[in-house]
Design an enzyme around this catalytic site. Structure first.
Site, PDB file in Angstrom:
ATOM      1  N   GLY A 165       0.936  -1.281   0.021  1.00 24.72           N
ATOM      2  CA  GLY A 165      -0.328  -0.300  -0.446  1.00 24.72           C
ATOM      3  C   GLY A 165       0.357   1.357   0.282  1.00 24.72           C
ATOM      4  O   GLY A 165       0.455   2.526   0.148  1.00 24.72           O
ATOM      5  N   LYS A 201      -6.157   2.075 -14.442  1.00 28.48           N
ATOM      6  CA  LYS A 201      -7.594   2.616 -14.090  1.00 28.48           C
ATOM      7  C   LYS A 201      -7.942   1.873 -12.357  1.00 28.48           C
ATOM      8  O   LYS A 201      -7.105   1.101 -12.499  1.00 28.48           O
ATOM      9  CB  LYS A 201      -7.574   1.474 -14.902  1.00 28.48           C
ATOM     10  CG  LYS A 201      -9.524   2.111 -14.835  1.00 28.48           C
ATOM     11  CD  LYS A 201     -10.396   3.273 -14.720  1.00 28.48           C
ATOM     12  CE  LYS A 201     -11.785   3.491 -15.401  1.00 28.48           C
ATOM     13  NZ  LYS A 201     -12.885   4.655 -15.177  1.00 28.48           N
ATOM     14  N   LEU A 203     -10.013   0.313 -10.269  1.00 28.58           N
ATOM     15  CA  LEU A 203     -11.743  -0.745 -10.526  1.00 28.58           C
ATOM     16  C   LEU A 203     -12.448  -0.216  -9.143  1.00 28.58           C
ATOM     17  O   LEU A 203     -11.877  -0.028  -8.155  1.00 28.58           O
ATOM     18  CB  LEU A 203     -11.204  -2.108 -10.634  1.00 28.58           C
ATOM     19  CG  LEU A 203     -10.216  -2.088 -11.499  1.00 28.58           C
ATOM     20  CD1 LEU A 203     -10.095  -3.879 -11.795  1.00 28.58           C
ATOM     21  CD2 LEU A 203     -11.149  -1.606 -12.603  1.00 28.58           C
ATOM     22  N   GLU A 287       0.371  -8.250 -10.144  1.00 32.96           N
ATOM     23  CA  GLU A 287       1.601  -8.433  -9.609  1.00 32.96           C
ATOM     24  C   GLU A 287       1.380 -10.024  -9.939  1.00 32.96           C
ATOM     25  O   GLU A 287       0.753 -10.889  -9.395  1.00 32.96           O
ATOM     26  CB  GLU A 287       2.223  -7.882  -8.252  1.00 32.96           C
ATOM     27  CG  GLU A 287       1.330  -7.946  -7.027  1.00 32.96           C
ATOM     28  CD  GLU A 287       1.972  -7.339  -6.317  1.00 32.96           C
ATOM     29  OE1 GLU A 287       2.715  -6.983  -5.649  1.00 32.96           O
ATOM     30  OE2 GLU A 287       0.422  -7.497  -4.833  1.00 32.96           O
ATOM     31  N   ARG A 291       7.189 -16.011  -4.245  1.00 30.13           N
ATOM     32  CA  ARG A 291       7.197 -16.370  -3.075  1.00 30.13           C
ATOM     33  C   ARG A 291       6.162 -17.460  -2.238  1.00 30.13           C
ATOM     34  O   ARG A 291       5.556 -16.997  -2.942  1.00 30.13           O
ATOM     35  CB  ARG A 291       8.168 -15.573  -2.276  1.00 30.13           C
ATOM     36  CG  ARG A 291       6.901 -14.063  -1.822  1.00 30.13           C
ATOM     37  CD  ARG A 291       6.934 -13.857  -0.566  1.00 30.13           C
ATOM     38  NE  ARG A 291       5.802 -12.661  -0.563  1.00 30.13           N
ATOM     39  CZ  ARG A 291       5.125 -12.255  -1.087  1.00 30.13           C
ATOM     40  NH1 ARG A 291       4.197 -13.687   0.086  1.00 30.13           N
ATOM     41  NH2 ARG A 291       4.197 -11.097  -0.746  1.00 30.13           N
TER      42      ARG A 291
END
Length: 446
Positions: A165, A201, A203, A287, A291
Site C-alpha cells: 500500500g 485504471k 476499479l 502483480e 515466493r
C-alpha cells in the site's frame, strides 16, 4: 535431495518450513535475532545461529550474516519464506553465486516480477490480461495527466517497486492528479529507493483473486486453482478463502490455465502467485508474488498438496510430481490471520503470552509459533497465528471457523480474534456481497 536447509525467516513460516523439511528427512538450521532466542522455530531446529540484534536490518535482512550462517553450518539450500529477503533479487543472486541452492525462482525472474512495470509487460507478452494503464513508467505529472484522461478517472498511481500500500494514491479527478503523482513518487523513493511510478485504471468494486502455480523451470507448470483475498485493510489481507466463491467452473479453469501457461512460457521455477483484480467478469493482472504466500494453507487444504515440499523438491532438481489432470478441488477452506493488535485501533500489542490454546478437531489447522510464556517482540510484523479450517462446502467451513474462533485462546496481549468473530457472522460476508473496499467501511463502524 538437500541434506540441510537454512530457514532465512522467523515465526510461523519458519516453523512451517521446518516441518516440511523434517517430513522429508532434511536437517534444518534456524537463524534468529537476539530478540528471537526463545522462538519456537529456534527450539525445534537441528541447529541455530544468532545473526544479529533485534532490528530486522541487522538480522533478518543482513545478507552477509545469513550467508555466513549457511557456510558455518554447511547448509546446501536456503528457504527465504515470505517477507524479509524472499523477493530480494540481489539476495537470491548472491546465494546462487555462493553455490547454495535458493528455494525459489531465479534472481532474474524475481527482479522482473519485483518491478511492477516490467512484470506487467512480461505478463502482457505471456497472454495474461492486465489493468488498463500506462505502458511502463510515467516520468512526469503532465504525462500522467494525458494517460489518465485517455483511460478515464478514477485512476491509481503506483510505485513500480512498491508493495503493502505504500507509494499508492487513488485519484478521483484531474485537479488532484499532480499532487498525488508527486506524493506517490516521494513515498516510493523513501520506502523503496526508487521513485518510479506508473498509472492504472482504478476499479470501483473488484474482488482480489489470486491463482497459485507451481512450475519446474523447464516450461512445465500447473495451477492449484485460486484464492479470494478481498478482505483487506490498508492493502493488507485479513481473511482469505479458497476457492473464490463467485467464480463458476468454466471461469476458474480458464484463468488457471492462463496462469499455468504463462508460468511455463517464462520458464518460471518454484511456487508463485498471480494476483488479479476481478470485476464484471474480467480479470486484471496486478502483480506476481515470487515466493510462498501467507495464505498458502487454504490451497493446501482444498488440493491436498504440500506446496512447501514441492518447492524444496523442485529446487533440488527433482522432477515435478504434479500433473494438472490429477489436481482437483476438494471442499472449501478459510484462513483468519490472527495479529497481535488491538481489534479496534489495530495498534500493535507485543508482550508476554499468558495462555495459548489452539483449537482442534476435524478440518482445523493452526499455523503458529506461539506458546504460553513466549514474549512477542515489538520489532516485527504482528502476525502471530493463522487459523485455517476446511469443510465439504463453504457453509460447513464457515460454521467450523466460527467454532474454532470460539475455542482459540490467546491471553496476555490483544489480538484480532474479536474482529474475525464479527466478520464470519456478518451478512455481507456470508452472502458474498463484499469487495476489496468493504472491510475498510466495516472496521470504521466500530
Amino acid at each position: 535431495m538437500f541434506k540441510k536447509v537454512l530457514i532465512a525467516n522467523r515465526g510461523e513460516i519458519a516453523l512451517r518450513i521446518h516441518r516440511a523439511c523434517k517430513e522429508m528427512g532434511i536437517s534444518t538450521v534456524a537463524v534468529h535475532s537476539t530478540a528471537d532466542s526463545d522462538a519456537m522455530h529456534v527450539r525445534l531446529a537441528d541447529e541455530s545461529v544468532c545473526i544479529g540484534p533485534p532490528s530486522a536490518t541487522e538480522s533478518y535482512l543482513n545478507i552477509p550474516a545469513i550467508l555466513s550462517a549457511a557456510t558455518l553450518t554447511d547448509a546446501d539450500a536456503i528457504h527465504p519464506g515470505y517477507g524479509f529477503l524472499s523477493e530480494n533479487a540481489n539476495f537470491a543472486r548472491i546465494v546462487e553465486e555462493h553455490g547454495i541452492a535458493f528455494i525459489g525462482p531465479s534472481s532474474n525472474l524475481i527482479a522482473i516480477m519485483g518491478d511492477k512495470v516490467a512484470a506487467k509487460e512480461a505478463m502482457k507478452k505471456a497472454g495474461v490480461p492486465v489493468v488498463p494503464g500506462s505502458d511502463g513508467a510515467v516520468a512526469t505529472a503532465r504525462d500522467a495527466s494525458k494517460i489518465a484522461a485517455a483511460i478515464g478517472y478514477p485512476v491509481i498511481v503506483k510505485a513500480a517497486s512498491g508493495g503493502g500500500g505504500r507509494g499508492m494514491k487513488v485519484v478521483e479527478r484531474a485537479g488532484d492528479l499532480e499532487s498525488a503523482f508527486n506524493l506517490a513518487a516521494t513515498e516510493a523513493k523513501a520506502n523503496f529507493g526508487d521513485a518510479t511510478v506508473y498509472i492504472e485504471k482504478f476499479l470501483g468494486q473488484p474482488r482480489h483473486v489470486e491463482v497459485q502455480v507451481i512450475a519446474d523451470g523447464k516450461g512445465n507448470a500447473v495451477h492449484l486453482f485460486e484464492r479470494d483475498c478481498s478482505l483487506q485493510r490498508k492493502h493488507q489481507k485479513v481473511l482469505e478463502e479458497a476457492p473464490c466463491p463467485i467464480l463458476d467452473e468454466a471461469t476458474r479453469q480458464h484463468i488457471g490455465k492462463v496462469c499455468a501457461d504463462a508460468a511455463g512460457r517464462i520458464d518460471y521455477l518454484s511456487a508463485g502467485t498471480f494476483e488479479f483484480l476481478y470485476e464484471n467478469g474480467e480479470f486484471y493482472f496486478i502483480e506476481m508474488n515470487t515466493r510462498i504466500q501467507v495464505e498458502h494453507p487454504i490451497t493446501e487444504m482444498i488440493c491436498d498438496i504440500d506446496i512447501v515440499s514441492e518447492m524444496i523438491r523442485i529446487a533440488a532438481g527433482e522432477e515435478m510430481s504434479l500433473r494438472q489432470q490429477d489436481i482437483a478441488i476438494n471442499g472449501h477452506a478459510f484462513e483468519c490471520r490472527i495479529n497481535a493488535e488491538d481489534p479496534t485501533t489495530f495498534a500493535p500489542s507485543p508482550g508476554r503470552i499468558e495462555e495459548f490454546h489452539a483449537p482442534g478437531g476435524l478440518g482445523v489447522r493452526v499455523d503458529s509459533a506461539l506458546y504460553a510464556g513466549y514474549s512477542i517482540p515489538a520489532y516485527y510484523d504482528s502476525l502471530v497465528a493463522k487459523l485455517i479450517v476446511h469443510g465439504r462446502d463453504r457453509d460447513e467451513a464457515l460454521m467450523r471457523m466460527r467454532r474454532a474462533l470460539g475455542e482459540m485462546v490467546v491471553s496476555g496481549v490483544s489480538t484480532t480474534i474479536p474482529l474475525h468473530k464479527r466478520l464470519v457472522d456478518d451478512p455481507s460476508f456470508i452472502a458474498n456481497t463484499y469487495d476489496i473496499h468493504w472491510l475498510e467501511s466495516f472496521v470504521a463502524t466500530d
